[in-house]
Design a protein around this motif. Structure first.
Motif: not given
Length: 573
Positions: A27-36
């Protein structure tokens, strides 16, 4: 049992904890990918007609991305360093995701932006991570935060867009309430749907975990069963490459089963035939200890997709067995059948021949006494003696048949081996067929006692010594009897009695047949003497063996050596 239950429960808790941490990290990794990706799309569509949809100030979006990455890194570090309360940690991350989404909408300058769809990320993540409350918590937080953004928009407190020249366009209260209701309803509907998917995913994970555990348990049980089967088992693929081998392979072939996977079956078992349609096969296998006879069966495994593209046959299971033991058992069965036939024959012989032989022998003995050796050159006297001698010989042969086919029950007791040997020598010396030049020596303690049936062991020593005398060189016959106590590999005590001679020994091809009934190299022999010896020794739970390790003969070779081993019973204190 309680300790085992607690240990199993502890392992299950560790597995659940590890799985939950991995999900949070994703979830933390997907969060960073989403905002990037939002930053990338915003830069790409900055000058396009879609700028009204994706537009947001680049500096604000960059600052927000830095905040998101920093918060995710600290959260990941806390998670990997051993965060204890994972539930509270999960709620905190869900709340941070709703805050990040609200900041994104805030800096977009309008609550009507399409960026409101980012709210679904914390709602779906919360429903999947915490199926019962996570999605509802995220939906409630999203609804309240969106309501706050609507209030700010009503009072014109959202930041202006850089290209807005006519001032900020606000929404009226009716539009705001309508948007609040629609977004709130959508958020809670998404929360309920994510809750359903989360529960199903959780159930699927539990079922998969239980199936994996059951599969591991069955795999372990199957491996233990296969490793403890007495038969050797290979599994080979369609190209003949060994994929597994059980422990019995080492006992049969002498090969280490752990080194066999990956090797070709034709190199490991030369001469094996996997293409024949026969059910059972036998081949000779060269082992360190010599050549053994191996029987094997091949069973095809129709497993569908596990065959290689170039495989010429299906995968197979090969079952190996040392058939020497089976052939020995078959030989024993045939021997028992033969003995049964001999028993019936000997009973008939005893009934039909013994009484007439007794009458013939008695009548001939009367004639011997009546005829004078000088009468008619002693011819009648000599012929009568021949009748008596041959009748006695036939009577002895019949006795051997009876003794072999119907052995007597043994009655064990302690007796002196020296005394028994002296009686044997005395009886043999009065036998007309016993050579008077035979020298018998012995090497054992005079007080040595033997546990067994004295009459039957008398027969054993008598047969062995008679057999030795017949093959010794005439005029220089030597027989040596030795006895000692030995300890076997299983730490049991046994008495070893050996009879050695200086005869011609036994031919190599006869060493395995010398104890077989009716096998003999002498024309006048019946082949029952040594068979009776083995029968008596085995009745005493002992063994008898033969080798050419006896005394030296005039030709420079060794004579025969017969070794009898008898168990020594434990004496109760």
């Amino acid at each position: 049992m309680l300790l085992s239950f607690l240990n199993n429960k502890g392992r299950q808790d560790e597995d659940v904890d590890r799985l939950f941490r991995n999900q949070l990290l994703w979830v933390l990794l997907l969060r960073v990918i989403l905002y990037t990706l939002l930053l990338v799309f915003s830069s790409f569509f900055q000058e396009s007609p879609l700028s009204a949809i994706y537009f947001i100030r680049q500096d604000f979006l960059l600052y927000l991305l830095i905040i998101v990455v920093t918060a995710s890194c600290f959260s990941s570090y806390s998670l990997l360093s051993g965060e204890k309360n994972l539930i509270q940690f999960c709620y905190l991350q869900i709340f941070l995701d709703t805050v990040f989404a609200s900041l994104l909408i805030f800096f977009s300058g309008s609550v009507n932006t399409t960026l409101t769809s980012v709210y679904f990320f914390p709602i779906i993540a919360g429903g999947l991570l915490l199926p019962y409350r996570g999605g509802l918590f995220a939906a409630a937080a999203v609804t309240l935060e969106y309501g706050l953004l609507l209030a700010l928009d009503l009072h014109a407190l959202l930041p202006l867009l850089p290209d807005t020249k006519s001032g900020h366009t606000t929404i009226d209260i009716t539009t705001g309430l309508n948007g609040f209701a629609i977004h709130g309803l959508t958020a809670f509907l998404a929360a309920f749907l994510s809750r359903i998917f989360g529960k199903r995913l959780q159930s699927a994970e539990i079922a998969l975990k239980d199936s994996k555990k059951e599969l591991n348990r069955l795999t372990t049980i199957n491996k233990q069963i296969i490793d403890n089967i007495a038969s050797g088992i290979f599994s080979v693929d369609g190209d003949g490459v060994i994929t597994s081998a059980n422990n019995a392979i080492e006992k049969i072939t002498g090969l280490n089963p752990s080194t066999l996977p990956g090797k070709n079956i034709y190199q490991v078992i030369p001469g094996i035939d996997l293409d024949t349609k026969k059910i059972r096969h036998t081949i000779d296998f060269v082992k360190d200890t010599g050549i053994i006879r191996i029987g094997y069966t091949c069973i095809e495994i129709h497993s569908g997709d596990n065959r290689s593209d170039n495989a010429t046959r299906p995968d197979m299971i090969i079952n190996l067995r040392d058939v020497d033991q089976i052939e020995s058992m078959e030989k024993q069965a045939r021997q028992k059948e033969k003995l049964a036939a001999i028993g019936m024959m000997s009973a008939s012989i005893a009934h039909d021949f013994r009484n007439p032989l007794t009458a013939i022998s008695g009548s001939a003995q009367v004639l011997v006494d009546e005829f004078s050796p000088a009468e008619q050159d002693g011819t009648n006297h000599e012929l009568a003696q021949i009748i008596v001698r041959e009748a006695e010989r036939l009577n002895n042969r019949i006795g051997d048949f009876l003794k072999f086919s119907r052995p007597e029950n043994i009655s064990c007791q302690w007796f002196s081996l020296a005394g028994c040997l002296e009686e044997v020598i005395e009886v043999l010396q009065i036998n007309p067929n016993w050579s008077q030049t035979v020298k018998v020596s012995h090497n054992f303690k005079p007080a040595l006692d033997v546990w067994g049936d004295q009459n039957q062991l008398f027969t054993v020593l008598s047969h062995l010594m008679q057999n030795s005398m017949l093959f010794c060189p005439q005029g220089s016959e030597r027989i040596h009897v030795c006895s000692k106590e030995i300890t076997t590999a299983d730490n049991s005590e046994m008495l070893e009695i050996s009879v050695a001679d200086n005869g011609t020994g036994i031919a190599h091809d006869g060493l395995d047949k010398v104890f077989d009934p009716f096998w003999t190299t002498r024309v006048e022999g019946t082949g029952l003497g040594l068979a009776i010896v083995r029968q008596i020794v085995e009745a005493h739970q002992g063994t008898v063996e033969v080798s050419n390790d006896g005394l030296m003969n005039p030709e420079g070779n060794s004579g025969a050596l017969f070794t009898v081993k008898l168990p020594i019973p434990e004496i109760d204190s």
